[in-house]
Design a protein around this motif. Structure first.
Motif, PDB file in Angstrom:
ATOM      1  N   PRO A 199      15.938 -19.312   7.782  1.00 11.49           N
ATOM      2  CA  PRO A 199      15.496 -18.691   6.529  1.00 11.49           C
ATOM      3  C   PRO A 199      14.353 -19.415   5.841  1.00 11.49           C
ATOM      4  N   ASP A 200      13.971 -20.591   6.328  1.00 11.03           N
ATOM      5  CA  ASP A 200      12.926 -21.338   5.650  1.00 11.03           C
ATOM      6  C   ASP A 200      11.540 -20.769   5.920  1.00 11.03           C
ATOM      7  N   VAL A 201      11.350 -20.052   7.023  1.00 13.12           N
ATOM      8  CA  VAL A 201      10.054 -19.446   7.345  1.00 13.12           C
ATOM      9  C   VAL A 201      10.250 -17.931   7.355  1.00 13.12           C
ATOM     10  N   ARG A 202       9.798 -17.268   6.272  1.00 12.38           N
ATOM     11  CA  ARG A 202      10.032 -15.836   6.113  1.00 12.38           C
ATOM     12  C   ARG A 202       8.724 -15.058   6.187  1.00 12.38           C
ATOM     13  N   GLU A 203       8.854 -13.791   6.583  1.00  9.47           N
ATOM     14  CA  GLU A 203       7.699 -12.912   6.710  1.00  9.47           C
ATOM     15  C   GLU A 203       8.001 -11.560   6.077  1.00  9.47           C
ATOM     16  N   ALA A 204       6.936 -10.881   5.657  1.00  7.86           N
ATOM     17  CA  ALA A 204       7.040  -9.481   5.240  1.00  7.86           C
ATOM     18  C   ALA A 204       6.586  -8.629   6.425  1.00  7.86           C
ATOM     19  N   VAL A 205       7.450  -7.720   6.858  1.00  9.15           N
ATOM     20  CA  VAL A 205       7.163  -6.881   8.024  1.00  9.15           C
ATOM     21  C   VAL A 205       7.035  -5.439   7.542  1.00  9.15           C
ATOM     22  N   VAL A 206       5.862  -4.845   7.782  1.00  2.00           N
ATOM     23  CA  VAL A 206       5.595  -3.471   7.332  1.00  2.00           C
ATOM     24  C   VAL A 206       5.017  -2.676   8.491  1.00  2.00           C
ATOM     25  N   ASP A 207       5.160  -1.346   8.396  1.00  3.80           N
ATOM     26  CA  ASP A 207       4.559  -0.432   9.369  1.00  3.80           C
ATOM     27  C   ASP A 207       3.429   0.308   8.667  1.00  3.80           C
ATOM     28  N   ILE A 208       2.200   0.142   9.171  1.00  2.00           N
ATOM     29  CA  ILE A 208       1.008   0.724   8.561  1.00  2.00           C
ATOM     30  C   ILE A 208       0.461   1.794   9.489  1.00  2.00           C
ATOM     31  N   PRO A 209       0.090   2.977   8.958  1.00  2.00           N
ATOM     32  CA  PRO A 209      -0.471   4.027   9.815  1.00  2.00           C
ATOM     33  C   PRO A 209      -1.641   3.520  10.642  1.00  2.00           C
ATOM     34  N   ASP A 210      -1.689   3.980  11.871  1.00  2.20           N
ATOM     35  CA  ASP A 210      -2.697   3.503  12.801  1.00  2.20           C
ATOM     36  C   ASP A 210      -4.109   3.768  12.302  1.00  2.20           C
ATOM     37  N   ASP A 211      -4.321   4.912  11.611  1.00  6.45           N
ATOM     38  CA  ASP A 211      -5.671   5.236  11.163  1.00  6.45           C
ATOM     39  C   ASP A 211      -6.120   4.386   9.981  1.00  6.45           C
ATOM     40  N   LEU A 212      -5.203   3.619   9.361  1.00  6.91           N
ATOM     41  CA  LEU A 212      -5.571   2.740   8.254  1.00  6.91           C
ATOM     42  C   LEU A 212      -5.766   1.295   8.677  1.00  6.91           C
ATOM     43  N   ILE A 213      -5.395   0.978   9.906  1.00 10.08           N
ATOM     44  CA  ILE A 213      -5.521  -0.411  10.366  1.00 10.08           C
ATOM     45  C   ILE A 213      -6.977  -0.863  10.299  1.00 10.08           C
ATOM     46  N   GLY A 214      -7.900   0.020  10.669  1.00  7.26           N
ATOM     47  CA  GLY A 214      -9.313  -0.353  10.637  1.00  7.26           C
ATOM     48  C   GLY A 214      -9.833  -0.601   9.236  1.00  7.26           C
ATOM     49  N   GLU A 215      -9.208  -0.007   8.216  1.00  7.05           N
ATOM     50  CA  GLU A 215      -9.635  -0.202   6.836  1.00  7.05           C
ATOM     51  C   GLU A 215      -9.015  -1.443   6.211  1.00  7.05           C
ATOM     52  N   MET A 216      -8.068  -2.075   6.889  1.00  5.10           N
ATOM     53  CA  MET A 216      -7.369  -3.221   6.312  1.00  5.10           C
ATOM     54  C   MET A 216      -8.315  -4.408   6.205  1.00  5.10           C
ATOM     55  N   PRO A 217      -8.484  -4.967   5.010  1.00  2.00           N
ATOM     56  CA  PRO A 217      -9.385  -6.117   4.854  1.00  2.00           C
ATOM     57  C   PRO A 217      -8.924  -7.303   5.692  1.00  2.00           C
ATOM     58  N   LYS A 218      -9.879  -8.089   6.118  1.00  2.00           N
ATOM     59  CA  LYS A 218      -9.581  -9.257   6.954  1.00  2.00           C
ATOM     60  C   LYS A 218      -9.520 -10.516   6.089  1.00  2.00           C
ATOM     61  N   ASP A 219      -8.638 -11.413   6.491  1.00  2.00           N
ATOM     62  CA  ASP A 219      -8.545 -12.742   5.882  1.00  2.00           C
ATOM     63  C   ASP A 219      -8.397 -12.679   4.361  1.00  2.00           C
ATOM     64  N   ILE A 220      -7.503 -11.838   3.885  1.00  2.00           N
ATOM     65  CA  ILE A 220      -7.237 -11.759   2.452  1.00  2.00           C
ATOM     66  C   ILE A 220      -5.739 -11.923   2.232  1.00  2.00           C
ATOM     67  N   GLU A 221      -5.384 -12.141   0.981  1.00  2.00           N
ATOM     68  CA  GLU A 221      -3.983 -12.312   0.620  1.00  2.00           C
ATOM     69  C   GLU A 221      -3.450 -11.024  -0.006  1.00  2.00           C
ATOM     70  N   VAL A 273       4.083  -3.914  -0.094  1.00  2.00           N
ATOM     71  CA  VAL A 273       2.928  -4.758   0.181  1.00  2.00           C
ATOM     72  C   VAL A 273       1.669  -3.980  -0.163  1.00  2.00           C
ATOM     73  N   ALA A 274       0.771  -4.602  -0.926  1.00  2.00           N
ATOM     74  CA  ALA A 274      -0.470  -3.942  -1.311  1.00  2.00           C
ATOM     75  C   ALA A 274      -1.546  -4.995  -1.541  1.00  2.00           C
ATOM     76  N   PHE A 275      -2.789  -4.515  -1.579  1.00  4.28           N
ATOM     77  CA  PHE A 275      -3.928  -5.401  -1.841  1.00  4.28           C
ATOM     78  C   PHE A 275      -4.888  -4.669  -2.763  1.00  4.28           C
ATOM     79  N   GLU A 276      -5.286  -5.328  -3.834  1.00  8.54           N
ATOM     80  CA  GLU A 276      -6.247  -4.754  -4.773  1.00  8.54           C
ATOM     81  C   GLU A 276      -7.547  -5.549  -4.731  1.00  8.54           C
ATOM     82  N   ARG A 277      -8.666  -4.809  -4.692  1.00  5.94           N
ATOM     83  CA  ARG A 277      -9.980  -5.458  -4.735  1.00  5.94           C
ATOM     84  C   ARG A 277     -10.806  -4.797  -5.835  1.00  5.94           C
ATOM     85  N   PRO A 278     -11.587  -5.584  -6.590  1.00 10.15           N
ATOM     86  CA  PRO A 278     -12.380  -4.998  -7.685  1.00 10.15           C
ATOM     87  C   PRO A 278     -13.517  -4.135  -7.138  1.00 10.15           C
TER      88      PRO A 278
END
Length: 357
Positions: A199-221, A273-278
């Motif tokens: 339990p000391d190393v935990r992850e968030a596991v989500v399923d994202i639509p395949d057509d949105l994977i390309g829009e996912m920002p890289k190297d962000i929190e 899980v979400a990410f907001e960018r200005p």
């Protein structure tokens, strides 16, 4: 004279009716609207997922046998070395007794062979009736006895280890997440009996639509929120993206490493899980609200009193499927027509519905 006056009066009355009919106000037209809101950030998501361990081990016995003990249950926190389950050790105990007897016998044989070899060597050195072949035979017998002793000791070690294998212990501090066997069940070597997670190393596991994977920002929190307590949040970074989309849902599994998550993030919790960018200030409107002529875009804005509608020029910053983003020309809270926009006239009287889209 009376005959002339009557037709003239009738004509005057008839013309008055026509003027009144021509001056009748146009009918009030119902209008379907949406209220615009200022957007200063774009959100990628949210996506629902769960908190899962990064490291999870499926444990089983290294030997076969019948399970006679189960010491922990699903959800239990266990420390390293804690006994989880045990097999019936009767067969292994008998094997250990036999191995110990074999070692004792081999030690006696080594002692006898060594003594015989010593006597033969003394007689040979004193030129007695002992030939070189006889001495070599005694040496060979002693070497054979030494080898059998080593073999017996190895068998004893194996029997000792197998007796220990009848007990299944935790190899690390963790939590029990699943059981796959019960007391009384006969299991073969290697069959999964219990599953443990760290339990000391935990992850968030989500399923994202395949057509949105390309829009996912890289190297962000990303921001991860507990669904039951949205105020409890944590940060996460993408660690792994599934190489293939799931056939039925066309989604890809994404594993995100949680960065210093609070204690509220327990294994199995449901999260978003979400990410907001200005972005530059903009007003999203449906594409159906736009009226475009000669490269210029406009929308129909309902007056503050909700009784008339007027056309207003706007600038478009960006477009996406079904939506456009207006940069200038609108104010937050204004109502914009979203249907029948090509049939309005400037200042036309309208009637608003009870609710917006």
């Amino acid at each position: 004279m009376r005959r002339l006056v009557l037709p003239i009066a009738a004509l005057v009355a008839l013309s008055g009716c026509k003027e009144q009919k021509a001056e009748a106000p146009p009918p009030v037209r119902p209008v379907l609207t949406t209220t615009v809101a200022l957007e200063e950030a774009r959100t990628f998501g949210p996506f629902a997922g769960t908190v899962q361990p990064r490291y999870e081990s499926q444990l089983g016995f290294r030997i076969g046998g019948r399970i006679v003990a189960r010491d922990v249950f699903v959800g239990d926190q266990v420390a390293k070395g804690t006994r989880l389950a045990a097999l019936d050790p009767t067969v292994q105990q008998f094997a250990l007794v036999r191995a110990r007897a074999d070692v004792a016998d081999a030690q006696a044989q080594v002692k006898n062979a060594s003594a015989a070899e010593g006597r033969q060597r003394i007689l040979f050195e004193n030129n007695s009736a002992v030939t070189q072949a006889q001495l070599d035979g005694a040496v060979a017998n002693r070497d054979t006895a030494d080898a059998r002793l080593a073999q017996a000791k190895a068998a004893l070690q194996k029997a000792t280890d197998e007796l220990g294998y009848a007990t299944l212990t935790a190899g690390f501090d963790g939590v029990v997440t699943a059981w796959s066997a019960e007391v009384g069940q006969v299991v073969p070597p290697g069959q999964v009996v219990v599953t443990m997670a760290r339990p000391d190393v935990r992850e968030a596991v989500v399923d994202i639509p395949d057509d949105l994977i390309g829009e996912m920002p890289k190297d962000i929190e990303f921001t991860v929120r507990l669904q039951e307590v949205p105020e409890v949040t944590a940060r996460a970074r993408v660690r792994e993206i599934g190489p293939l989309a799931e056939a039925s849902t066309r989604t890809r599994r994404v594993r995100m490493s949680l960065i210093d998550p609070p204690d509220g993030f327990r294994l199995g919790n449901t999260v978003t899980v979400a990410f907001e960018r200005p972005v530059s200030p903009r007003f999203p409107v449906p594409s159906t609200a736009l009226v475009e002529d000669d490269g210029h875009a406009a929308v129909w804005v309902v007056a503050p009193d909700g009784r008339t509608i007027n056309r207003r020029e706007v600038t478009i910053l960006e477009r996406e499927e079904g939506r456009a983003f207006v940069g200038t020309g609108l104010k937050a809270g204004e109502k914009v027509a979203v249907a029948g926009v090509h049939g309005f006239t400037e200042g036309q009287a309208v009637r608003l519905p009870e609710t917006d889209l």
